[in-house]
Enzyme design. Structure first.
Site, PDB file in Angstrom:
ATOM      1  N   GLY A 527       0.858  -1.235  -0.047  1.00  0.00           N
ATOM      2  CA  GLY A 527      -0.075   0.062  -0.180  1.00  0.00           C
ATOM      3  C   GLY A 527       0.978   1.191   0.007  1.00  0.00           C
ATOM      4  N   GLY A 530       3.909   1.174   2.335  1.00  0.00           N
ATOM      5  CA  GLY A 530       5.084   0.331   2.108  1.00  0.00           C
ATOM      6  C   GLY A 530       4.309  -1.294   1.778  1.00  0.00           C
ATOM      7  CB  SER A 531       6.028  -4.374   0.835  1.00  0.00           C
ATOM      8  OG  SER A 531       6.112  -3.542  -0.415  1.00  0.00           O
ATOM      9  CB  VAL A 532       2.553  -6.016   4.994  1.00  0.00           C
ATOM     10  CG1 VAL A 532       2.426  -6.712   6.175  1.00  0.00           C
ATOM     11  CG2 VAL A 532       1.926  -4.351   5.025  1.00  0.00           C
ATOM     12  CE  LYS A 546       2.102  -1.406   7.900  1.00  0.00           C
ATOM     13  NZ  LYS A 546       0.877  -1.305   6.975  1.00  0.00           N
ATOM     14  CG  ASP A 642      -5.880   5.141   4.810  1.00  0.00           C
ATOM     15  OD1 ASP A 642      -6.742   4.994   4.121  1.00  0.00           O
ATOM     16  OD2 ASP A 642      -4.878   4.567   4.192  1.00  0.00           O
TER      17      ASP A 642
END
Ligand SMILES: *[C@@H]1O[C@H](CO)[C@@H](O)[C@H](O)[C@H]1NC(C)=O
Ligand SMILES: *[C@@H]1O[C@H](CO)[C@@H](O)[C@H](O)[C@H]1NC(C)=O
Ligand SMILES: *[C@@H]1O[C@H](CO)[C@@H](O)[C@H](O)[C@H]1NC(C)=O
Ligand SMILES: *[C@@H]1O[C@H](CO)[C@@H](O)[C@H](O)[C@H]1NC(C)=O
Ligand SMILES: *[C@@H]1O[C@H](CO)[C@@H](O)[C@H](O)[C@H]1NC(C)=O
Ligand SMILES: *[C@@H]1O[C@H](CO)[C@@H](O)[C@H](O)[C@H]1NC(C)=O
Ligand SMILES: *[C@@H]1O[C@H](CO)[C@@H](O)[C@H](O)[C@H]1NC(C)=O
Ligand SMILES: *[C@@H]1O[C@H](CO)[C@@H](O)[C@H](O)[C@H]1NC(C)=O
Ligand SMILES: *[C@@H]1O[C@H](CO)[C@@H](O)[C@H](O)[C@H]1NC(C)=O
Ligand SMILES: *[C@@H]1O[C@H](CO)[C@@H](O)[C@H](O)[C@H]1NC(C)=O
Ligand SMILES: *[C@@H]1O[C@H](CO)[C@@H](O)[C@H](O)[C@H]1NC(C)=O
Length: 830
Positions: A527, A530-532, A546, A642
């Site tokens: 997202g 960043g990436s998880v 993350k 968010d």
């Protein structure tokens, strides 16, 4: 009444574009050893409504507004820039969709504005990590000078920064550090960097020899170039160090004297639109432009205008000219007819300035004298001589060959005034002496037709000038080296400081996390932040790791935020277990949630199982409790910003937990410490984002959207529906008006139909949370009371779910009220 139109307006956006399936999706990053050719067949192009065009290399696929980088041209397209353009588009891969009926492109950075390239030019990210722009004849036009620094790839962040990063994800080179004429929100300007305007809105070439905006050791200074440069705007700031910088935040242009102190406002900017940038204009104005999501680009403020108003700009009337109040321009006149020393450069354009009929020559001082203009003031901020009398001032000008005028100011005693001797004379301003309480005169040097030779040699003037120039060059070189070394030292100090912060969540080494995630192998999601990745710690417990993108600077504030996020414990909040801050890497380690995110459970067609009513109710309750805790019970109120299904995680027993809280703050902090730019996900954004009036009620709104999605089992935006039902809020409003609300409840769940009474009550909660006027929305603790049955939903709710509009022209008002809701797929699971 407004609703049907609102929907149809929205659909129009999607019909403009036809998908071209053969071309690849837009991407935000690229790897080394990639080459892009500037031609129609190898790059996708976007045609903007103003006639400009972009052949796209990278697009920041999340966030609003959107940034694109690639080959940009305007009009006839005979020449191209490698540029970053921002505009109100968004990406719904593989398409690009404009948000309004105009797209308002703006070039905010370019690599080669002095050397545009042609069709067939190439951009190459070499294997050795250099970004090279070559024209069609293969001549090198521009390079990033990042050779040999182990670059791994190139990325365009959602903040509009084009960066080359290394294997550790450190930005080695970034467009933010090589500004042209713009600063966008969050971008910093350091000492030694300049903003330089382009020649005009159609000629991109830098006006190197005219205006610049810089940070000096005294403050923020705007110069008009001449030898020496003249200051036309200045804001002094105390205590500046070589590391101080200016940052354009939402509310001001502010100075960071020394980290981690707060941002000291130098110039306030009136609150307006969510996204803004400042641009040094061709005429020396520094303007702030703002973008509302639906009302396009507007000038918000003009920052450098001094007490003389529009006349205070050096070229308000061009060179050697006089500017009166209303920017009326005229040429200096001697007062006696037939003896004019100046003529307009162009009679039909008085603001182009004036030129001397007989130019000065240095060997003819005996033919030089002055014409006096009373009550004429010059913009300059510094005097060449202080406490002198008028005659001394005039004499000094006569003796100095380069002097174009003696500008003299005094209060009451003409033997004690300030004297300025400019080597180039820009616009002067006619003033009202009684208003400015100052006697001020301009004595302008003019020359009669010469005949007599003179013995004065050029060398005597040039000699010292060259000497001092050399000294300045040597000195500034030394200063630059000093700055570089000091920066290095400071970074080392910071690194040490970091390791000593007590009371933090567990600090992991990068290696540990690399091992735990098997080299970041199993990706759980991706997202905006960043990436998880899934991982298993040494003690056998599973975690989600993350990796945050784009957090390069400011480790201290990262740690402060991590500390505050880590100190928050609640059963309905995903627990932060640890973090890693190594070089430029920023990783967060969370508890693992085995049932993933809520979006995998609620949308028909995509879900693993159909959840029953009790389960959904429990999830809603959990989310409400998590949010209420963040808003009301934490030491420091946290607004999530968010809330969406991707950020609600479910554990083994379907307990729902809110994740990613505090991150928006973290990202903003990193940029400037004071910024709140538009964050979040289209579709879940509350209407008051447009006015930047952000409170915890934006979360309540997003919660309302989430409620609707859970109850209806569909996405807020769903293109598989008939057009008039693409947007769930449209449907909701329509069904409410027709009193057929039960029709939109998840039809694939019998359990939901059976419990229709309770479901309808929950619909009311959703409507309450979705009130356009945020003051009418309940707090999360009130929502909990309603869910517990100890309170009732307010009656008399407004079911007109459109956004508020700032009062402007009626024309725009219509556009704004149309409220094109956006698909929620823009930012995936985080
Ligand atoms: C870049 O390389 C990585 C692996 O090294 C790969 O997964 C990714 O798809 C590549 N990206 C592009 C845009 O080619
Ligand atoms: C565009 O560039 C590509 C890659 O260099 C090349 O193969 C192609 O022939 C070019 N197309 C045109 C129309 O020049
Ligand atoms: C953009 O305009 C150019 C020139 O008019 C045209 O060749 C191209 O097909 C257009 N591209 C799109 C995506 O509309
Ligand atoms: C393109 O040129 C037009 C005028 O020719 C101008 O109005 C417009 O602002 C330019 N667009 C960009 C993005 O510079
Ligand atoms: C400066 O000029 C602009 C138009 O160019 C005008 O709108 C503005 O009112 C002027 N400002 C002053 C202080 O006269
Ligand atoms: C003066 O300005 C007018 C109007 O812009 C232009 O047509 C003309 O060519 C200019 N004259 C000169 C001598 O530059
Ligand atoms: C220059 O010419 C003007 C008018 O022609 C005359 O009044 C003045 O005395 C002359 N000055 C010098 C220094 O020759
Ligand atoms: C002269 O300059 C000094 C410093 O630049 C300033 O403080 C002072 O007010 C000026 N005096 C006049 C009469 O302009
Ligand atoms: C004006 O200033 C000069 C020098 O500072 C001083 O000698 C003189 O007395 C002053 N005159 C008046 C009228 O104050
Ligand atoms: C300008 O100077 C005169 C004397 O030369 C003085 O009487 C007058 O007060 C001054 N005006 C201002 C505004 O200081
Ligand atoms: C003065 O110098 C200029 C060049 O700077 C020269 O063209 C001119 O002839 C000189 N005039 C006299 C009177 O020597």
């Amino acid at each position: 009444m407004r609703a049907p139109w609102m929907c149809s307006f929205f659909f129009a956006f999607f019909l403009i574009f036809s998908s071209n399936a053969s071309q690849p999706d837009y991407v935000a990053s690229a790897n080394v050893s990639t080459i892009w050719t500037n031609n129609e067949s190898s790059l996708r192009s976007i045609n903007f409504t103003d006639g400009s065009r972009m052949r796209v290399i990278l697009i920041s696929t999340t966030g609003l507004p959107m940034f694109t980088c690639g080959f940009f041209c305007n009009g006839t397209c005979t020449s191209y820039l490698f540029a970053i353009v921002t505009n109100l588009f968004m990406v719904v891969n593989p398409q690009v969709v404009p948000l309004a009926n105009q797209d308002f492109p703006e070039v905010i950075w370019s690599a080669n504005r002095d050397h545009p390239v042609r069709d067939g030019a190439t951009l190459q990210l070499t294997a050795t990590g250099e970004l090279v722009l070559k024209d069609v004849d293969r001549s090198i036009v521009w390079t990033s000078n990042s050779n040999g620094q182990s670059i791994a790839g190139m990325t365009l962040t959602q903040d509009g920064n084009l960066g080359l990063f290394d294997v550790d994800n450190s930005m080695i080179w970034q467009s933010f550090e090589n500004p042209t004429d713009c600063l966008i929100t969050g971008q910093k300007l350091f000492q030694g960097q300049k903003l330089i305007p382009s020649v005009s809105s159609t000629d991109w070439t830098a006006q190197k020899d005219l205006f610049s905006l810089q940070i000096t050791n005294k403050g923020l200074v705007a110069y008009v170039e001449s030898n020496p440069p003249q200051v036309y705007f200045r804001k002094l700031v105390n205590g500046i160090t070589p590391k101080s910088y200016i940052v354009f935040s939402d509310r001001s242009l502010c100075f960071l004297i020394d980290r981690p102190s707060y941002c000291k406002s130098v110039i306030d900017v009136p609150p307006a639109f969510p996204f803004r940038y400042i641009k040094l204009m061709p005429d020396g104005h520094l303007k702030v432009f703002g973008w509302g999501t639906y009302n396009g680009k507007k000038m918000v403020a003009d920052l450098l205008t001094g007490p003389l108003g529009n006349c205070s700009y050096p070229l308000a009337c061009g060179r050697n000219a006089v500017c009166t109040d209303n920017q009326q321009c005229s040429c200096p006149s001697s007062g006696s007819p037939g003896a004019d020393y100046f003529k307009a450069v162009n009679d039909s354009q008085p603001n182009m300035g004036c030129s001397l009929v007989t130019p000065h020559t240095c060997n003819a001082t005996q033919h030089q004298h002055f014409i006096e203009l009373k009550n004429v003031k010059y913009f300059s901020y510094t005097a060449d001589m202080e406490y002198v009398d008028m005659e001394t001032c005039k004499q000094a000008c006569l003796e100095k060959c380069s002097c174009k005028a003696a500008l003299f100011e005094y209060c009451s005693n003409s033997s004690s005034g300030n004297c300025t001797l400019p080597s180039e004379l820009f616009t002067m301003t006619k003033v009202d002496a009684s208003k400015i309480h100052l006697n001020t005169s301009a004595f302008i040097k003019v020359q009669n037709v010469t005949s007599t030779p003179s013995s004065k040699s050029r060398a005597t003037i040039l000699g010292p000038a060259i000497g001092s120039f050399v000294i300045i060059v040597i000195m500034s070189g030394g200063l630059a080296m000093f700055i570089v070394q000091k920066k290095k030292r400071d970074d080392e100090i910071e690194e040490e400081y970091l390791d000593q912060v007590p009371g933090m969540p567990t600090r992991f080494s990068y290696k540990e996390l690399k091992t735990a995630t098997e080299n970041f192998n199993k990706k759980l999601g991706q997202g905006g932040f960043g990436s998880v990745f899934e991982g298993t710690l040494e003690d056998g417990s599973k975690v989600a790791v993350k990796c945050l993108h784009g957090l390069v600077h400011v480790k201290k504030s990262f740690l402060a935020e991590v500390e505050s996020i880590g100190s928050i414990h609640h059963v309905n909040l995903v627990q932060l277990r640890g973090f890693c801050a190594w070089k430029s890497q920023r990783l967060l380690v969370y508890e693992f949630m085995s049932n993933g995110s809520l979006d995998q459970w609620i949308y028909y067609g995509e879900r693993k199982h159909v959840l029953g009513w009790e389960c959904r109710k429990k999830i809603i309750f959990d989310i409400a409790k998590g949010l209420a805790y963040l808003h009301e019970d934490c030491r420091q109120k946290i607004i999530h910003l968010d809330i969406k299904p991707q950020n609600i995680l479910l554990d083994n027993d379907f307990n729902a937990k809110v994740s990613d809280f505090g991150l928006s703050k973290l990202i903003d902090r990193d940029q400037s410490q004071v910024i709140t730019t538009m964050r979040g996900t289209p579709g879940y954004l509350a209407p008051e984002w447009l006015s930047l009036n952000i409170s915890e009620k934006v979360d309540v709104y997003s919660f309302g959207i989430l409620l609707l999605e859970i109850l209806c089992g569909r996405k807020i935006f769903d293109r598989s529906q008939p057009q008039e039902s693409w947007h769930l809020l449209c449907v909701f409003q329509r069904c409410w008006e027709q009193e057929t609300l039960m029709n939109i409840v998840d039809e694939y769940s019998e359990d939901m139909q059976v419990n229709s009474t309770e479901v309808m009550e929950m619909m009311k909660v959703a409507s309450w949370c979705l009130q356009t006027d945020f003051t009418r929305r309940p707090s999360m603790s009130t929502v909990i009371k309603v869910l517990e049955g100890v309170m009732n939903v307010e009656s008399n709710l407004d079911y007109n779910f459109s956004y508020p509009r700032p009062q402007e022209t009626t024309n725009e008002l219509e556009i704004k009220s149309s409220n094109p809701m956006l698909p929620s797929i823009l930012s995936g699971p985080r």
